[in-house]
Write an enzyme that holds these catalytic residues in place. Structure first.
Site, PDB file in Angstrom:
ATOM      1  N   ARG A 117       0.818  -1.217   0.000  1.00  0.00           N
ATOM      2  CA  ARG A 117       0.000   0.000   0.000  1.00  0.00           C
ATOM      3  C   ARG A 117       0.852   1.268   0.000  1.00  0.00           C
ATOM      4  O   ARG A 117       0.416   2.301  -0.503  1.00  0.00           O
ATOM      5  CB  ARG A 117      -0.948  -0.008   1.195  1.00  0.00           C
ATOM      6  CG  ARG A 117      -2.073  -0.984   0.967  1.00  0.00           C
ATOM      7  CD  ARG A 117      -3.147  -0.866   2.004  1.00  0.00           C
ATOM      8  NE  ARG A 117      -4.364  -1.491   1.500  1.00  0.00           N
ATOM      9  CZ  ARG A 117      -5.345  -1.944   2.262  1.00  0.00           C
ATOM     10  NH1 ARG A 117      -5.272  -1.809   3.568  1.00  0.00           N
ATOM     11  NH2 ARG A 117      -6.410  -2.490   1.709  1.00  0.00           N
ATOM     12  N   LYS A 139     -18.396 -17.033   1.569  1.00  0.00           N
ATOM     13  CA  LYS A 139     -19.823 -16.798   1.762  1.00  0.00           C
ATOM     14  C   LYS A 139     -20.466 -16.043   0.621  1.00  0.00           C
ATOM     15  O   LYS A 139     -19.881 -15.115   0.075  1.00  0.00           O
ATOM     16  CB  LYS A 139     -20.030 -15.979   3.040  1.00  0.00           C
ATOM     17  CG  LYS A 139     -19.681 -16.740   4.277  1.00  0.00           C
ATOM     18  CD  LYS A 139     -19.974 -15.905   5.497  1.00  0.00           C
ATOM     19  CE  LYS A 139     -19.772 -16.734   6.752  1.00  0.00           C
ATOM     20  NZ  LYS A 139     -19.976 -15.930   7.951  1.00  0.00           N
ATOM     21  N   GLY A 192      -9.480  -8.678  -1.029  1.00  0.00           N
ATOM     22  CA  GLY A 192      -8.191  -8.829  -0.363  1.00  0.00           C
ATOM     23  C   GLY A 192      -7.577 -10.203  -0.539  1.00  0.00           C
ATOM     24  O   GLY A 192      -6.396 -10.334  -0.860  1.00  0.00           O
ATOM     25  N   GLY A 207     -12.910  -4.075   0.554  1.00  0.00           N
ATOM     26  CA  GLY A 207     -14.323  -3.712   0.695  1.00  0.00           C
ATOM     27  C   GLY A 207     -14.775  -2.700  -0.344  1.00  0.00           C
ATOM     28  O   GLY A 207     -15.864  -2.809  -0.910  1.00  0.00           O
TER      29      GLY A 207
HETATM   30  P1  ADP Z   1     -11.925 -11.883  -1.025  1.00  0.00           P
HETATM   31  O1  ADP Z   1     -11.164 -11.354   0.168  1.00  0.00           O
HETATM   32  O2  ADP Z   1     -11.041 -12.059  -2.224  1.00  0.00           O
HETATM   33  O3  ADP Z   1     -13.161 -11.069  -1.317  1.00  0.00           O
HETATM   34  P2  ADP Z   1     -13.373 -13.795   0.560  1.00  0.00           P
HETATM   35  O4  ADP Z   1     -12.931 -13.087   1.800  1.00  0.00           O
HETATM   36  O5  ADP Z   1     -14.784 -13.690   0.160  1.00  0.00           O
HETATM   37  O6  ADP Z   1     -12.420 -13.367  -0.663  1.00  0.00           O
HETATM   38  O7  ADP Z   1     -13.096 -15.360   0.696  1.00  0.00           O
HETATM   39  C1  ADP Z   1     -11.854 -15.872   1.078  1.00  0.00           C
HETATM   40  C2  ADP Z   1     -12.028 -17.057   1.984  1.00  0.00           C
HETATM   41  O8  ADP Z   1     -12.871 -18.065   1.406  1.00  0.00           O
HETATM   42  C3  ADP Z   1     -10.712 -17.749   2.236  1.00  0.00           C
HETATM   43  O9  ADP Z   1     -10.368 -17.593   3.598  1.00  0.00           O
HETATM   44  C4  ADP Z   1     -10.962 -19.204   1.864  1.00  0.00           C
HETATM   45  O10 ADP Z   1     -10.383 -20.112   2.771  1.00  0.00           O
HETATM   46  C5  ADP Z   1     -12.458 -19.298   1.907  1.00  0.00           C
HETATM   47  N1  ADP Z   1     -12.955 -20.413   1.100  1.00  0.00           N
HETATM   48  C6  ADP Z   1     -12.873 -20.586  -0.225  1.00  0.00           C
HETATM   49  N2  ADP Z   1     -13.377 -21.765  -0.590  1.00  0.00           N
HETATM   50  C7  ADP Z   1     -13.799 -22.373   0.543  1.00  0.00           C
HETATM   51  C8  ADP Z   1     -14.409 -23.639   0.846  1.00  0.00           C
HETATM   52  N3  ADP Z   1     -14.691 -24.507  -0.126  1.00  0.00           N
HETATM   53  N4  ADP Z   1     -14.687 -23.928   2.134  1.00  0.00           N
HETATM   54  C9  ADP Z   1     -14.397 -23.045   3.107  1.00  0.00           C
HETATM   55  N5  ADP Z   1     -13.831 -21.849   2.904  1.00  0.00           N
HETATM   56  C10 ADP Z   1     -13.532 -21.514   1.636  1.00  0.00           C
HETATM   57 MG    MG Z   2     -11.547 -11.585   2.282  1.00  0.00          MG
END
Ligand code: ADP
Ligand code: MG
Length: 408
Positions: free
Chosen positions: A40, A207, A360, A383
């Site tokens: 950053r 999620k 992230g 976010g």
């Molecule tokens: P980003 O930060 O890129 O927006 P998220 O925070 O939504 O992504 O998701 C990241 C998390 O999703 C990771 O910690 C990863 O372990 C979890 N994840 C991905 N696939 C699965 C799965 N099949 N079961 C449980 N957790 C998962």
């Molecule tokens: Mg995340």
């Protein structure tokens, strides 16, 4: 709407004038209190160099962590000031003791043309997150003009991201985007409004619930939505499939079913997955077709056949936007799907696809796969990037001046 940037400021407006720059120096700190990732800091250097070269006197402000409106040495920006000093090869005045203090005013008036000062963590003041008008005025007192390069904080209406900009404008100063902010807006907003087709989104992560608005908005724009991660499990449930002991959001199954009914032809779900009994490092895994997931299985990643499909879709894309890992990428061997998607994006980009990564964890995964420099744009805002993808307006962007006709 395209925003005015630091490049639209005239030399007269910049030279010898105080420019308040809201940056996002909210870097991750290691357990030893040292900067774990300076990404950053590096990301805002072009804006700082640009203004400094033009003789501006820079007053930088940022938050770090969530210190709860009171000074907390664990969240001091001092290590960041020292790092910044090394990178700029110039002294950076670190200003402690509160924005409203006499020392702050003195330190700012002592700045020379091209000089740089960094305020201590703005969240040490209770007025910051409340967008308190008095605190906003105190911040605005430190700059003739306002620049925001803090894309990662632009979804928050705080004193340093919104209030101070408003006061500067009321006083006749300018409020414009920094170069990083302009780049983020270019790729996450403008480029996605007129994408090169086919427009493909890849979504995953833990999620659906936190991303309902993103999924909804993006489904209206894309030609294909590839779904992986635990998010896919909720879609599997909507198809009536067993997901065993996997992470699933039962209360979002109806939402997933509704999406499939509305736009089923666009949504590409995994056809196979990598499962384990527990999602732990180096555990024994199996590949299962999605209709063969057993009651004791946990889905930890997308399977090889799915990866072939996803890779093909990504290669065919004119524009691809990726948010959310395909599996539990922190825990090998469940990192493969995420890494392969990152590689697919990089290959496609080599061949002319515009690729954009938001979120992230997805950004970290692209870094870990060693392909960060082959992706068109990796957002520095977690976010904030999701809110833009969901079609929302960000208060820290809305407050910036629109680009004037002649400046385009
Ligand atoms: P980003 O930060 O890129 O927006 P998220 O925070 O939504 O992504 O998701 C990241 C998390 O999703 C990771 O910690 C990863 O372990 C979890 N994840 C991905 N696939 C699965 C799965 N099949 N079961 C449980 N957790 C998962
Ligand atoms: Mg995340």
């Amino acid at each position: 709407m395209v925003r005015a940037t630091v490049e639209d400021l005239t030399d007269r407006e910049v030279h010898g004038r105080r420019v308040f720059v809201r940056v996002d120096l909210n870097v991750p700190l290691g357990e030893d209190g040292r900067i774990a990732d300076a990404g950053r800091i590096v990301a805002v250097l072009p804006t700082l160099e640009h203004l400094r070269r033009r003789g501006a006197r820079l007053v930088l402000a940022s938050h770090l962590g969530r210190p709860d409106g009171a000074p907390d040495p664990a969240y001091s920006l001092r290590p960041v000031a020292e790092d910044l000093e090394r990178r700029l090869e110039q002294s950076v005045t670190f200003i402690e003791g509160g924005v409203e203090g006499e020392r702050t005013r003195e330190a700012v008036s002592a700045l020379e043309d091209g000089g740089v000062a960094l305020l201590e963590n703005v969240r040490f003041a209770p007025g910051e997150t409340k967008n308190d008008p008095t605190f906003a005025r105190a911040l605005a007192d430190l700059g003739d003009h306002y620049v925001s390069d803090a894309f990662g904080a632009a979804h928050r209406a705080h004193a340093s991201t919104v209030g101070a900009a408003e006061v500067v404008k009321q006083r006749g100063g300018r409020a414009v985007a920094g170069l990083l902010m302009a780049r983020e807006l270019h790729f996450l907003d403008e480029a996605l409004r007129s994408p090169e087709p086919p427009f493909v989104a890849v979504m995953g992560g833990a999620k659906i619930s936190g991303k309902i608005e993103v999924v909804d908005a993006i489904l209206g724009q894309v030609d294909r939505l590839l779904v992986g991660g635990a998010m896919a499990n909720t879609f599997f449930r909507a198809l009536g499939l067993e997901v065993g002991r996997s992470l699933v959001e039962e209360d979002r199954v109806d939402f997933a079913r509704d999406l499939l009914e509305r736009a089923g032809e666009k949504i590409v779900l995994p056809v196979d997955c990598v499962v384990g009994y527990e999602i732990v490092r180096d555990t024994e895994t199996r590949t299962r077709r999605r209709d063969e997931i057993g009651p004791n299985d946990r889905v930890g990643d997308v399977g090889p056949e799915t990866l072939r499909m996803f890779t093909e879709e990504v290669h065919a894309a004119g524009t691809v936007v990726w948010n959310g890992p395909m599996g539990v990428f922190e825990v090998p061997p469940f990192d493969r799907g995420t890494r392969e998607v990152a590689l697919a994006l990089a290959h496609a980009t080599d061949a002319g696809t515009v690729s954009i990564v938001g979120g992230g964890d997805s950004a970290a995964a692209a870094e870990a796969a060693g392909v960060a420099d082959r992706i068109t744009h990796i957002s520095t805002g977690g976010g904030a990037s999701l809110e833009l993808l969901a079609g929302k307006r960000l208060p820290g962007v809305e407050v910036l001046e629109p680009k004037a006709e002649g400046e385009r």
